[in-house]
Every structure is written in C-alpha cells, then in structure tokens.
Design a protein around this motif. Structure first.
Motif, PDB file in Angstrom:
ATOM      1  N   SER A   1       0.775  11.884   0.271  1.00  0.00           N
ATOM      2  CA  SER A   1      -0.256  11.803  -0.187  1.00  0.00           C
ATOM      3  C   SER A   1      -0.968  10.436  -0.163  1.00  0.00           C
ATOM      4  O   SER A   1      -2.184   9.865   0.382  1.00  0.00           O
ATOM      5  CB  SER A   1      -0.674  12.502  -1.435  1.00  0.00           C
ATOM      6  OG  SER A   1      -0.064  11.712  -2.308  1.00  0.00           O
ATOM      7  N   SER A   2      -0.149   9.551  -0.462  1.00  0.00           N
ATOM      8  CA  SER A   2      -0.543   8.070  -0.370  1.00  0.00           C
ATOM      9  C   SER A   2      -1.012   7.612   0.864  1.00  0.00           C
ATOM     10  O   SER A   2      -2.283   6.915   1.535  1.00  0.00           O
ATOM     11  CB  SER A   2       0.340   7.132  -1.017  1.00  0.00           C
ATOM     12  OG  SER A   2       0.646   7.440  -2.314  1.00  0.00           O
ATOM     13  N   HIS A   3      -0.029   7.809   1.885  1.00  0.00           N
ATOM     14  CA  HIS A   3      -0.490   7.804   3.459  1.00  0.00           C
ATOM     15  C   HIS A   3      -1.604   8.365   4.046  1.00  0.00           C
ATOM     16  O   HIS A   3      -2.309   7.863   4.722  1.00  0.00           O
ATOM     17  CB  HIS A   3       0.724   8.167   4.229  1.00  0.00           C
ATOM     18  CG  HIS A   3       0.889   7.738   5.664  1.00  0.00           C
ATOM     19  ND1 HIS A   3       0.561   8.660   6.662  1.00  0.00           N
ATOM     20  CD2 HIS A   3       0.686   6.375   6.221  1.00  0.00           C
ATOM     21  CE1 HIS A   3       0.453   7.952   7.897  1.00  0.00           C
ATOM     22  NE2 HIS A   3       0.498   6.650   7.591  1.00  0.00           N
TER      23      HIS A   3
ATOM     24  N   THR B   1      -4.250   9.475   2.278  1.00  0.00           N
ATOM     25  CA  THR B   1      -5.389   8.691   1.582  1.00  0.00           C
ATOM     26  C   THR B   1      -5.924   7.569   2.346  1.00  0.00           C
ATOM     27  O   THR B   1      -6.890   7.293   2.663  1.00  0.00           O
ATOM     28  CB  THR B   1      -5.228   8.459   0.250  1.00  0.00           C
ATOM     29  OG1 THR B   1      -4.691   9.460  -0.524  1.00  0.00           O
ATOM     30  CG2 THR B   1      -6.311   7.813  -0.410  1.00  0.00           C
ATOM     31  N   VAL B   2      -4.891   6.671   2.756  1.00  0.00           N
ATOM     32  CA  VAL B   2      -4.999   5.460   3.572  1.00  0.00           C
ATOM     33  C   VAL B   2      -5.733   5.778   4.894  1.00  0.00           C
ATOM     34  O   VAL B   2      -6.366   5.263   5.332  1.00  0.00           O
ATOM     35  CB  VAL B   2      -3.667   4.752   3.799  1.00  0.00           C
ATOM     36  CG1 VAL B   2      -3.947   3.278   4.590  1.00  0.00           C
ATOM     37  CG2 VAL B   2      -3.528   4.329   2.149  1.00  0.00           C
TER      38      VAL B   2
ATOM     39  N   ASN C   1      -7.130   8.343   6.064  1.00  0.00           N
ATOM     40  CA  ASN C   1      -8.376   9.150   5.689  1.00  0.00           C
ATOM     41  C   ASN C   1      -9.499   7.923   5.693  1.00  0.00           C
ATOM     42  O   ASN C   1     -10.733   7.983   6.280  1.00  0.00           O
ATOM     43  CB  ASN C   1      -8.850   9.971   4.789  1.00  0.00           C
ATOM     44  CG  ASN C   1      -7.975  11.273   5.165  1.00  0.00           C
ATOM     45  OD1 ASN C   1      -8.009  11.936   6.372  1.00  0.00           O
ATOM     46  ND2 ASN C   1      -7.427  12.097   4.204  1.00  0.00           N
ATOM     47  N   LEU C   2      -9.071   6.821   4.889  1.00  0.00           N
ATOM     48  CA  LEU C   2     -10.284   5.827   4.443  1.00  0.00           C
ATOM     49  C   LEU C   2     -10.259   4.914   5.567  1.00  0.00           C
ATOM     50  O   LEU C   2     -11.316   4.140   5.823  1.00  0.00           O
ATOM     51  CB  LEU C   2      -9.579   5.041   3.162  1.00  0.00           C
ATOM     52  CG  LEU C   2      -9.751   5.821   1.912  1.00  0.00           C
ATOM     53  CD1 LEU C   2      -9.177   4.656   0.878  1.00  0.00           C
ATOM     54  CD2 LEU C   2     -11.076   5.955   1.425  1.00  0.00           C
TER      55      LEU C   2
ATOM     56  N   ARG D   1       0.868   5.288  -6.775  1.00  0.00           N
ATOM     57  CA  ARG D   1       1.798   6.433  -6.533  1.00  0.00           C
ATOM     58  C   ARG D   1       2.936   6.507  -6.150  1.00  0.00           C
ATOM     59  O   ARG D   1       3.383   7.655  -5.662  1.00  0.00           O
ATOM     60  CB  ARG D   1       0.691   7.202  -5.228  1.00  0.00           C
ATOM     61  CG  ARG D   1      -0.689   7.385  -5.434  1.00  0.00           C
ATOM     62  CD  ARG D   1      -1.038   8.344  -6.564  1.00  0.00           C
ATOM     63  NE  ARG D   1      -0.453   9.751  -6.235  1.00  0.00           N
ATOM     64  CZ  ARG D   1      -1.235  10.752  -5.671  1.00  0.00           C
ATOM     65  NH1 ARG D   1      -2.381  10.277  -5.030  1.00  0.00           N
ATOM     66  NH2 ARG D   1      -0.760  11.992  -5.424  1.00  0.00           N
TER      67      ARG D   1
ATOM     68  N   ILE E   1      -3.350   1.917  -3.459  1.00  0.00           N
ATOM     69  CA  ILE E   1      -3.006   3.508  -3.432  1.00  0.00           C
ATOM     70  C   ILE E   1      -1.540   3.497  -3.327  1.00  0.00           C
ATOM     71  O   ILE E   1      -0.954   4.067  -4.116  1.00  0.00           O
ATOM     72  CB  ILE E   1      -3.660   3.945  -2.262  1.00  0.00           C
ATOM     73  CG1 ILE E   1      -4.933   4.154  -2.343  1.00  0.00           C
ATOM     74  CG2 ILE E   1      -2.903   5.264  -1.855  1.00  0.00           C
ATOM     75  CD1 ILE E   1      -5.724   4.431  -1.179  1.00  0.00           C
TER      76      ILE E   1
ATOM     77  N   THR F   1     -11.259  -0.903   2.204  1.00  0.00           N
ATOM     78  CA  THR F   1     -10.008  -0.230   2.621  1.00  0.00           C
ATOM     79  C   THR F   1      -8.906  -1.059   2.508  1.00  0.00           C
ATOM     80  O   THR F   1      -7.797  -0.809   1.817  1.00  0.00           O
ATOM     81  CB  THR F   1     -10.324   0.419   4.039  1.00  0.00           C
ATOM     82  OG1 THR F   1     -11.336   1.341   4.068  1.00  0.00           O
ATOM     83  CG2 THR F   1      -9.030   1.050   4.520  1.00  0.00           C
TER      84      THR F   1
ATOM     85  N   ASN G   1      -5.703  -0.172   0.019  1.00  0.00           N
ATOM     86  CA  ASN G   1      -4.300  -0.089   0.409  1.00  0.00           C
ATOM     87  C   ASN G   1      -3.325  -0.193  -0.584  1.00  0.00           C
ATOM     88  O   ASN G   1      -2.593   0.697  -0.964  1.00  0.00           O
ATOM     89  CB  ASN G   1      -3.979  -0.537   1.864  1.00  0.00           C
ATOM     90  CG  ASN G   1      -4.962   0.212   2.699  1.00  0.00           C
ATOM     91  OD1 ASN G   1      -5.482   1.246   2.582  1.00  0.00           O
ATOM     92  ND2 ASN G   1      -4.995  -0.244   3.998  1.00  0.00           N
TER      93      ASN G   1
END
Length: 352
Positions: free
Chosen positions: A280-282, A284-285, A287-288, A331, A327, A320, A324
C-alpha cells in the motif's frame, strides 16, 4: 504528451527589417542589398533567453502560499536526505527493497531542486529571466529525473512481486547485481528520454514572445512559443509519454494483480497484513506521482488551463517528494524502528 499546442507560422513573430536603403538616386546600394542574414535569425540563437511566470504576487494570500511551498520544499529535502542516510547507516535496512527506496529518495532530492530554487529566487528577487542554455538544462534534468523515477517505481513493483509471489527465489532474483542493474537502467532510460526531448524541443525557432506561461521550462509550455510547425514533434512526445508513463503503469498494474492473487491465497492473517502494508505504501507513492504526470502529458490541451497546470506541477515537483519518505516511514515498522534507534543514538551522544 499534450496533444495540441498553438502553432505559429514560421514568420508570424519575425520583426520585419529593411533589406537595404536607397541612395539619393533611389537605387539600392550594393552594401545594403547584402544585408547580413544573421539579422533575421530567431532570437534563441543569440544570448537572449526566456522569462518565467512567477507563481505568486505580493498579496497576503500568495505570501502565505509561498511560505507553505518553502516549508514543504525544506521538509522534502530533509526527509529524503534523512531516508538515504538512515538506509545507508542501519544494517537492518540493507535489503533490495530499501536500497531501491534510497534511490527513490535520492532522485527526489534532485528532482524537486531542479525547479523550486529558481522559483524561490524569482519571487524573492525578481530574477524570473532564464538563459536559453539554462532553460535547456532545466528541461533536461527535469525530464531525466522524472523519467528515471517513473521507471524506478515500476521496478520497485517487480521487487514487491518477487518478495510476495516468489519468496524462496528472492535472494537470487533480487541480488545486489540485479538491484544495481535496475538503478542503472532507470537512469539510462531517463537520460535517453531527456536527451531526445530536449534536443528536439530546442531545435525549433523561438522568435516570438519570450514569456513562458509556467514557473519552469517544461516542454508543453515552451512549445507554445515556437514559431514553426510542431505537429510531427507532438507525435514523438505522445510516443515517449506512452513509453515512460503508460508502459510502467501497465507493468505496475500487472504486478499488483499477481500480488493480490497471491495475498488472497495466504492462510496467515499476519502475513496478509504485512504484505498489504508494504504494497500500500508503494501504491500510494505511485498514484501521487503518476497521476499528475498523466494529466500533464497525456490529456489533450482542451483539459488544461495555466492555473490548473501550475497547481498540478507544484503537486508533483514539491508535495510528492515531501510525502514519499513520510508514507514509507509511517507505514513501515522497520523504517520507524531504525529512525527511533538513530534518534536514541543522537540523544545518548549529546548526554555523553
């Protein structure tokens, strides 16, 4: 890339100059008839440069927004530098995943520094002009670092796929040599992309307005000033956009589809939670970073406005890179533990 840019005729912005002068008899002199051709050259071949558009004015609201951008930039530099040093110093983080994460932070440090310092000095001191060579250099490094980060994020998805779907083969498939090859490939891919786009963009004649409707030299904004037909080049930009953006996005989507299938087959609840937290961390990055770039470079010009483009650019060039490391640290228990350990060491050394 953006599908439409206003094209100007090759002579639309050229200043008309007399090719000679007449003597008292009304005939053209030989000297004036041989007017040097260089007088009619586009101005980008001389020392003249461009003028960037400032994001802010002196209103209280804009002063507040400028202060926020300054703060976010400082946090981005500090957070990414801390992430690189933390991964380098803590032996528990000497694994392929964290090695790639340190490279991501390293890219973010320079990616945000390509545009933000120039924007800051432009607002504080009014230095909004930029030379033709300086504009080309800024454009090159922006596209180089941005494309390298796009490719690296895709390769990080492969790392997560191997770790979850082929854990027994992970030490072989993600050896140190493979990790170094991934990093080199992302840097070479970014360099190739930037070299092609920069060289093609700078070959156009810019003989009209010097005012760029953006706070840094970006290809779409610069092409709006070209006084030549850019239709063929726009097709090249679209192809490079597909290669640099859509192909990695497809690769990431396929990787996480396989990861999701593997996670759903896990019997351990703890294993599922750990795998989902890491992925999920990756995601999220991803998508951002990819979201604003797809908007900027893949959507038609009818979807754009200068104000929207400025906001989106600030998002992926400043916000962003700051988010990074936040995030990944929030997490990830290993990163959080290493950070607490490093802070504890600093406290002990001060007391001693």
């Amino acid at each position: 890339m953006r599908s439409e840019y206003p094209a100007q005729g090759a002579g639309a912005f050229m200043l008309s100059k007399p090719v000679g002068h007449r003597d008292v008899t009304g005939a053209l002199t030989a000297e004036s008839a041989a007017q040097p051709e260089m007088d009619r050259e586009p101005w980008n071949y001389s020392t003249t440069g461009f003028v960037l558009t400032s994001l802010f004015n002196n209103s209280p609201m804009h002063l507040f927004l400028f202060s926020m951008v300054m703060l976010v930039y400082i946090l981005a530099m500090a957070g990414n530098t801390a992430m690189v040093l933390l991964i380098w110093m803590d032996t528990r983080l000497h694994s392929p995943m964290y090695f790639l994460l340190s490279q991501l932070s390293f890219l973010d440090i320079f990616f945000t520094s390509v545009t933000v310092p120039k924007m800051i000095v432009g607002f504080l001191f009014g230095w909004t002009s930029i030379s033709f060579g300086g504009c080309g250099a800024q454009m090159f490094f922006f596209m180089f670092l941005g494309a390298a980060e796009c490719l690296l994020l895709a390769l990080m998805a492969y790392d997560r796929y191997v770790a979850i779907c082929n854990p027994l083969r992970y030490p072989v498939l993600m050896s140190r040599q493979v990790c170094l090859l991934m990093v080199v490939a992302s840097w070479l891919g970014g360099s190739l992309n930037a070299s092609i786009q920069t060289s093609l963009t700078l070959q156009f004649p810019y003989c009209g307005s010097r005012k760029i409707s953006h706070f840094f030299c970006e290809v779409p904004s610069l092409l709006m000033l070209a006084c030549a037909d850019t239709e063929a080049y726009k097709q090249v930009l679209f192809v490079t956009g597909v290669v640099v953006l859509l192909v990695p996005i497809t690769f990431i989507t396929a990787s996480y589809a396989l990861i999701l299938a593997a996670v759903l087959r896990m019997h351990s609840v703890e294993g599922r939670q750990k795998a989902l937290a890491t992925c999920s961390s990756h995601l999220t990055v991803v998508n951002l970073f990819y979201g604003p770039l797809v908007y900027t470079y893949m959507l038609p010009a009818s979807y754009h406005s200068p104000g929207q483009d400025d906001v989106v650019s600030v998002f992926y060039t400043v916000l962003t890179p700051m988010l990074n490391p936040v995030i990944y640290s929030l997490r990830n228990k290993e990163v959080t533990g290493a950070m607490k350990k490093a802070i504890g060491r600093c406290g002990v050394s001060r007391n001693a």
